[in-house]
Scaffold this active site. Structure first.
Site, short mmCIF file in Angstrom:
data_model
loop_
_atom_site.label_atom_id
_atom_site.label_comp_id
_atom_site.label_asym_id
_atom_site.label_seq_id
_atom_site.Cartn_x
_atom_site.Cartn_y
_atom_site.Cartn_z
CG HIS A 37 -1.70 -1.04 1.61
ND1 HIS A 37 -3.03 -1.13 1.46
CD2 HIS A 37 -1.33 -2.17 2.14
CE1 HIS A 37 -3.60 -2.44 1.84
NE2 HIS A 37 -2.51 -3.02 2.28
CD GLU A 119 -0.86 1.29 4.46
OE1 GLU A 119 -0.50 2.07 3.50
OE2 GLU A 119 -2.04 1.03 4.70
CG HIS A 155 -5.13 -1.52 -0.99
ND1 HIS A 155 -5.40 -0.64 -0.44
CD2 HIS A 155 -6.19 -2.51 -0.86
CE1 HIS A 155 -6.35 -0.78 0.60
NE2 HIS A 155 -6.80 -1.80 0.08
CG ASP A 165 -2.73 1.87 -2.16
OD1 ASP A 165 -4.10 1.81 -2.51
OD2 ASP A 165 -2.59 1.53 -1.03
#
Length: 189
Positions: A37, A119, A155, A165
């Site tokens: 992400h 992330e 994602h 993303d």
């Protein structure tokens, strides 16, 4: 030195910041998917502790426009890789983080059940830092030793109607060249 994921699911190279936004994985489920992400809070701004606060339910609803809505969310990821390559871990890899939302991969819904969410501090609008790729590759290598991970996807791949993303600047080839076992097989048509 290689990074390690211990039996409880914590990475020795990450700063642990436990999030309450997680729960047990379903019985008998193996972690076989990495989901990459991007995140920046406020959007497009890097640094600070806003992401940390979001994932630990401590974001100030008045800190920036739109944060009133964010303050009501209960989300997390397993890992957050900052622009400087430092890694925060919010959820042990043995638990289910709440990062994927409504998602499907290879006809399996609920990707949180089978995935580890990573992330990257970034956005769809700027390239990632070399040091972030280095950290991601080291982390993925450690995860491969601990879990039967078969693929790494974005994602955008598991929720294509609502997510973009990690975005067009993410260099998948860089990951797949170093860790070819993470390259997804083409989806059946």
């Amino acid at each position: 030195m290689s990074w390690q994921i211990d039996a409880a699911g914590w990475c020795d190279a990450a700063i642990a910041v436990p999030s309450p936004n997680c729960d047990a994985r379903p019985d008998g489920v193996e972690v076989d998917l990495l989901v990459v992400h991007n995140i920046s809070l406020p959007a497009g701004r890097f640094g600070g502790d806003h992401v940390l606060r979001l994932f630990t339910n401590r974001i100030d609803p008045q800190a920036a426009p739109g944060y009133e809505t964010l303050a009501q969310l209960r989300v997390s990821a397993h890992f957050f890789i900052r622009r400087d390559g430092s890694v925060l871990q919010f959820v042990p890899t043995t638990a289910r983080a709440w990062h994927a939302g409504v998602s499907t991969w290879r006809e399996r819904s609920g990707c949180n059940d089978v995935s580890i969410g990573i992330e990257l501090e970034g956005s769809d609008l700027v390239p990632y830092e070399d040091i972030q790729y280095d950290a991601l590759i080291r982390l993925a290598s450690a995860l491969l030793l601990r879990h039967p991970v078969k693929e790494a996807v974005g994602h955008c791949d598991i929720a294509p109607l609502r997510k973009t993303d990690p975005g067009p600047y993410f260099d998948w080839q860089r990951i797949y060249t170093t860790l070819p076992q993470l390259r997804p097989e083409p989806l059946a048509e």
